[in-house]
Design an enzyme around this catalytic site. Structure first.
Site, PDB file in Angstrom:
ATOM      1  N   GLU A  20       1.213 -11.702  -7.179  1.00 54.24           N
ATOM      2  CA  GLU A  20       1.723 -10.522  -7.876  1.00 54.24           C
ATOM      3  C   GLU A  20       2.949  -9.939  -7.157  1.00 54.24           C
ATOM      4  O   GLU A  20       3.072 -10.032  -5.935  1.00 54.24           O
ATOM      5  CB  GLU A  20       0.620  -9.467  -7.964  1.00 54.24           C
ATOM      6  CG  GLU A  20      -0.516  -9.938  -8.863  1.00 54.24           C
ATOM      7  CD  GLU A  20      -1.670  -8.960  -8.987  1.00 54.24           C
ATOM      8  OE1 GLU A  20      -2.402  -9.056  -9.987  1.00 54.24           O
ATOM      9  OE2 GLU A  20      -1.867  -8.106  -8.097  1.00 54.24           O
ATOM     10  N   CYS A  58       8.578  -5.278  -4.495  1.00 55.80           N
ATOM     11  CA  CYS A  58       7.591  -5.651  -3.473  1.00 55.80           C
ATOM     12  C   CYS A  58       7.116  -7.066  -3.800  1.00 55.80           C
ATOM     13  O   CYS A  58       6.613  -7.310  -4.901  1.00 55.80           O
ATOM     14  CB  CYS A  58       6.457  -4.620  -3.554  1.00 55.80           C
ATOM     15  SG  CYS A  58       5.069  -5.006  -2.515  1.00 55.80           S
ATOM     16  N   CYS A  68      -4.962 -13.601   1.355  1.00 56.62           N
ATOM     17  CA  CYS A  68      -4.557 -13.298   2.733  1.00 56.62           C
ATOM     18  C   CYS A  68      -5.739 -13.549   3.669  1.00 56.62           C
ATOM     19  O   CYS A  68      -6.886 -13.291   3.309  1.00 56.62           O
ATOM     20  CB  CYS A  68      -4.119 -11.837   2.845  1.00 56.62           C
ATOM     21  SG  CYS A  68      -3.429 -11.445   4.474  1.00 56.62           S
ATOM     22  N   CYS A 125      -7.924  -7.346   6.557  1.00 57.99           N
ATOM     23  CA  CYS A 125      -7.914  -5.878   6.694  1.00 57.99           C
ATOM     24  C   CYS A 125      -8.982  -5.300   5.761  1.00 57.99           C
ATOM     25  O   CYS A 125      -9.019  -5.633   4.571  1.00 57.99           O
ATOM     26  CB  CYS A 125      -6.531  -5.314   6.360  1.00 57.99           C
ATOM     27  SG  CYS A 125      -5.228  -6.000   7.386  1.00 57.99           S
ATOM     28  N   CYS A 155      -8.136  -3.467   2.290  1.00 55.83           N
ATOM     29  CA  CYS A 155      -7.165  -4.080   1.388  1.00 55.83           C
ATOM     30  C   CYS A 155      -7.839  -4.990   0.369  1.00 55.83           C
ATOM     31  O   CYS A 155      -8.629  -5.862   0.737  1.00 55.83           O
ATOM     32  CB  CYS A 155      -6.166  -4.865   2.234  1.00 55.83           C
ATOM     33  SG  CYS A 155      -5.072  -5.884   1.259  1.00 55.83           S
ATOM     34  N   CYS A 158      -0.059   0.226  -3.034  1.00 59.15           N
ATOM     35  CA  CYS A 158      -0.220  -0.404  -1.731  1.00 59.15           C
ATOM     36  C   CYS A 158      -1.690  -0.793  -1.480  1.00 59.15           C
ATOM     37  O   CYS A 158      -2.584   0.031  -1.618  1.00 59.15           O
ATOM     38  CB  CYS A 158       0.250   0.617  -0.700  1.00 59.15           C
ATOM     39  SG  CYS A 158       0.222   0.028   0.941  1.00 59.15           S
TER      40      CYS A 158
HETATM   41  S1  SF4 Z   1      -3.069  -5.371   4.334  1.00 53.66           S
HETATM   42 FE1  SF4 Z   1      -3.941  -6.955   2.998  1.00 53.66          FE
HETATM   43  S2  SF4 Z   1      -2.247  -8.318   2.520  1.00 53.66           S
HETATM   44 FE2  SF4 Z   1      -1.600  -7.067   4.290  1.00 53.66          FE
HETATM   45  S3  SF4 Z   1      -2.178  -8.289   6.089  1.00 53.66           S
HETATM   46 FE3  SF4 Z   1      -3.915  -6.940   5.680  1.00 53.66          FE
HETATM   47  S4  SF4 Z   1      -5.279  -8.175   4.356  1.00 53.66           S
HETATM   48 FE4  SF4 Z   1      -3.267  -9.147   4.335  1.00 53.66          FE
END
Ligand code: SF4
Length: 345
Positions: A93, A106, A113, A117, A120, A337
């Site tokens: 995306e 963006c 990923c 995190c 996220c 975000c």
């Molecule tokens: S915030 Fe999300 S996309 Fe960014 S590094 Fe952490 S897990 Fe990956």
């Protein structure tokens, strides 16, 4: 799997190398490179001003890849989210954010990923794969062409803040930046590109040495324990090293670093946290973006209240730090975000 090269994966020097291998003058590669980043050259037969002999040779060994749009959604606030389906079925995306007559795009650097995190949504997809340079640049090219043809409008800034950790896909991110910046490519200057990282310290230094693009650090906590809890990458690249790296960047490289700090209710938003953050960044040439967290039912964190956010900002400002609260855009279409995640898993 085909051995054909996607020409949009190649930087200009790589395309010149290919021309030499095909026994063609380098000038042909330069001509072709600039055509690749103008509207509509999606097949060899659309390239009228390039030597037919060169195109016939290229046709044997390469192709011109293009992005396939799967879905486009527009938020009430004008933010647009684009979902692209890649040739292997993975989805990525990109988010276009218009503000005060300027457009910020963006983009994603990976599908999914691996950084994990905890706040996220992308991390809940797991890691699918790294994007190729053509897939990173392709997001910009597709949306730039669309803007140009619809409203004679263009992209002002590019931020690597979509899906993925760009420095975990370092080589392809670098190649993509090279193509985005090449005057014969898309011609974006250093200050128009920002690479955001969760803190892969050695790669930050490597990038800073060879490129002048802006660097944004997703800090989000000022003690090791809290940061490790919300960002497991902190175990491998601890906060202390990350802060030393930022200090080196701002001292030796004379760069302004962008510090991103999401405010999570009861986790990192106390006055003591703000004071600690102000002290940790003392003397740095940085700008701090405080970001109200975008809550999601699948994730356990909550947004700090506006009063808490404002108090947090006051403390940083009083300590002399340039600080803003960055209001989220596109949250009604999950484009804000930390909200990017393909619906197909
Ligand atoms: S915030 Fe999300 S996309 Fe960014 S590094 Fe952490 S897990 Fe990956």
């Amino acid at each position: 799997m085909s051995d054909l090269k996607n020409l949009r994966d190649l930087t200009l020097p790589e395309l010149e190398e290919l021309a030499v291998k095909l026994d063609e003058p380098i000038s042909r590669a330069q001509q072709l490179f600039s055509r690749l980043y103008r509207p509509l050259p999606n097949s060899f037969c659309q390239m009228h001003n390039i030597s037919k002999k060169f195109l016939a040779k290229l046709n044997e060994v390469s192709f011109i890849g293009e992005m396939k749009l799967q879905q486009k959604e527009m938020s009430r606030d004008g933010t647009t989210k684009y979902a692209f389906i890649l040739t292997d079925g993975n989805i990525i995306e990109s988010v276009l954010i218009p503000s005060n007559g300027r457009n910020t795009l963006c983009i994603s650097s990976q599908s999914g990923c691996a950084m994990g995190c905890k706040f996220c949504l992308t991390s809940t997809m797991g890691f699918k794969r790294n994007l190729q340079p053509s897939e990173i640049v392709g997001q910009v090219l597709f949306i730039a062409n669309e803007l140009k043809s619809n409203k004679n409008n263009y992209i002002n800034n590019i931020v690597f803040m979509g899906m993925g950790e760009p420095l975990a896909n370092y080589d392809n991110t670098l190649k993509a930046i090279n193509i985005l910046q090449d005057e014969k490519g898309l011609g974006f200057s250093d200050r128009k590109i920002t690479v955001s990282t969760c803190g892969i310290t050695p790669k930050i230094m490597e990038l800073a040495k060879i490129s002048g693009v802006n660097i944004a650090i997703s800090l989000h906590a000022v003690d090791e324990e809290t940061r490790t809890e919300i960002m497991p990458i902190n175990k491998k690249y601890p906060l202390q090293d990350l802060l030393s790296c930022c200090s080196e960047l701002s001292a030796n490289q004379q760069r302004q670093i962008l510090i991103e700090y999401i405010l999570f209710k009861g986790i990192n938003d106390s006055e003591a946290d703000a004071t600690k953050l102000a002290e940790a960044l003392e003397g740095f040439n940085c700008k701090i973006n405080l970001i109200p967290y975008n809550e999601h039912p699948a994730l356990p964190y909550q947004q700090s209240t506006p009063e808490v956010a404002s108090k947090f900002m006051d403390i940083l400002c009083k300590a002399g730090h340039l600080t803003i609260i960055r209001h989220s855009r596109g949250s009604d279409i999950s484009a804000a975000c930390g909200q990017l995640a393909s619906k197909e898993k």
